[in-house]
Design an enzyme around this catalytic site. Sequence first.
Site, PDB file in Angstrom:
ATOM      1  N   TYR A 153       1.324  -1.383   0.086  1.00 57.96           N
ATOM      2  CA  TYR A 153       0.239   0.209  -0.610  1.00 57.96           C
ATOM      3  C   TYR A 153       0.806   1.134   0.129  1.00 57.96           C
ATOM      4  O   TYR A 153       1.294   1.243   1.025  1.00 57.96           O
ATOM      5  CB  TYR A 153      -1.018   0.299   1.230  1.00 57.96           C
ATOM      6  CG  TYR A 153      -2.170   0.968   1.822  1.00 57.96           C
ATOM      7  CD1 TYR A 153      -2.868   0.929   0.973  1.00 57.96           C
ATOM      8  CD2 TYR A 153      -1.181   2.464   1.979  1.00 57.96           C
ATOM      9  CE1 TYR A 153      -4.231   2.922   1.384  1.00 57.96           C
ATOM     10  CE2 TYR A 153      -2.021   3.597   2.350  1.00 57.96           C
ATOM     11  CZ  TYR A 153      -2.961   3.898   1.681  1.00 57.96           C
ATOM     12  OH  TYR A 153      -4.218   4.678   1.408  1.00 57.96           O
ATOM     13  N   GLU A 241      -2.994   7.787  -3.928  1.00 56.88           N
ATOM     14  CA  GLU A 241      -3.315   6.998  -2.745  1.00 56.88           C
ATOM     15  C   GLU A 241      -3.399   5.595  -4.042  1.00 56.88           C
ATOM     16  O   GLU A 241      -4.239   5.576  -5.152  1.00 56.88           O
ATOM     17  CB  GLU A 241      -4.931   6.243  -2.761  1.00 56.88           C
ATOM     18  CG  GLU A 241      -4.711   4.805  -0.985  1.00 56.88           C
ATOM     19  CD  GLU A 241      -6.006   4.786  -0.593  1.00 56.88           C
ATOM     20  OE1 GLU A 241      -7.377   4.764  -2.064  1.00 56.88           O
ATOM     21  OE2 GLU A 241      -6.240   4.472   0.717  1.00 56.88           O
TER      22      GLU A 241
END
Length: 455
Positions: A153, A241
């Site tokens: 991530y 993101e």
Amino acid sequence: MASPVAAQARKLLRDLALRPPLLAARSQAVQLTPRRWLNLQEYQSKKLMSDNGVKVQRFFVADSAKEALEAAKRLNAKEIVLKAQILAGGRGKGVFSSGLKGGVHLTKDPQVVGQLAKQMIGYNLATKQTPKEGVKVNKVMVAEALDISRETYLAILMDRSCNGPVLVGSPQGGVDIEEVAASNPELIFKEEIDIIEGIKDSQAQRMAENLGFLGPLKNQAADQIKKLYNLFLKIDATQVEVNPFGETPEGQVVCFDAKINFDDNAEFRQKDIFAMDDKSENEPIENEAAKYDLKYIGLDGNIACFVNGAGLAMATCDIIFLNGGKPANFLDLGGGVKEAQVYQAFKLLTADPKVEAILVNIFGGIVNCAIIANGITKACRELQLKVPLVVRLEAWTVNPVGLHPYLSTVSFVKWTPFSHIRWVIICRYGGNTSLMRKPTQTDFLKNNVDSQLRG
Ligand code: GDP
Ligand code: MN
């Protein structure tokens, strides 16, 4: 230009609107629409990324099953990934109103892409991040699938507590990053970036290492992180993101997903990006409101709230709830409001058939109440208002001596749960433009609020 305070209030409004709704906890019936402002679909974000040297898969976009099939053939890939384009995340685990499970599908057969797209386009996809009924899918992304050997991530965001950008990463990426943050906070890594100095090689390298990239992959990941950071700055993002930020068995670091949020105050220098704004998931009334720089969130009650500032808007909604009512909306005028915006706001509110009463609750800290009063007067004259209107103006240019005669002449107090409100003007218009109240000796005789408020 809006003042910094107004801009902050808008940000707060956005944060509040994006948060799991506080109001919903109090009334299950209320659901805040989980999005606002500039939003780009994944395919648009990925185009920005690939234009700036960030590694994404080859892809096409389609808005019909036939186009999706053709795109799948044209890709000529070993394997294809088909992804529903909605602004919410969690698509992989979502469900369509057609019954199809999963907003992200892998297949080797272009025909299957066509069949799946048929069950996606035109149907609603419900995920953890959408309203219960889901969001309608208008487009799908048809991309070359790559094998993923590891999912990490990575996000870059503006963080108020760091006074600047911060890199956030976890070696445990994939679909459930929120759970990782809750159960294994030690697996979330941060690098605060000095916005003047920019990202340092050592920071990018350290993040790549923390994400678990080894050998030559470490340099590649660090390079991608730097490119993502440069993109973040260049496009005035508030968040980029990437989940998953993955690696392939062939030794490539790839951004498999993308979600970018933008600073709406930067619109003036990001015209190309703002022109891509995908408003298809907005309520038409929200788009209309945005045209006049009004922040509107539709709710499902019957009392329209016309408020300035996010805090006051939340408080007003709460007061309505506490008094047994339900707000029909959440309309924030902001600080730098003009008379014409007040008029437009009224136009929007009165066009909503759900609205049975309008409550105006304005604290004149930034805004001059006279502007609001004049806007309301104009709106009442021109819009043939048919619902009761309750107005509370407090602070700047509210002259109690001036308002008092008005108050005393208007005895039409139908609904007023605001025991603490000091100055309330209640007025109501019937089918014509004359004010329904007894005549007085004051200027209000001429329906002229201006002179009273400007003194
Ligand atoms: P989200 O569920 O809305 O976050 O959508 P994502 O784009 O992140 O896709 C969900 C999941 O599908 C990812 O976490 C991956 O595990 C998987 N996925 C997406 N693209 C690919 C791909 O090209 N190849 C493989 N093998 N899996 C993929
Ligand atoms: Mn994802």
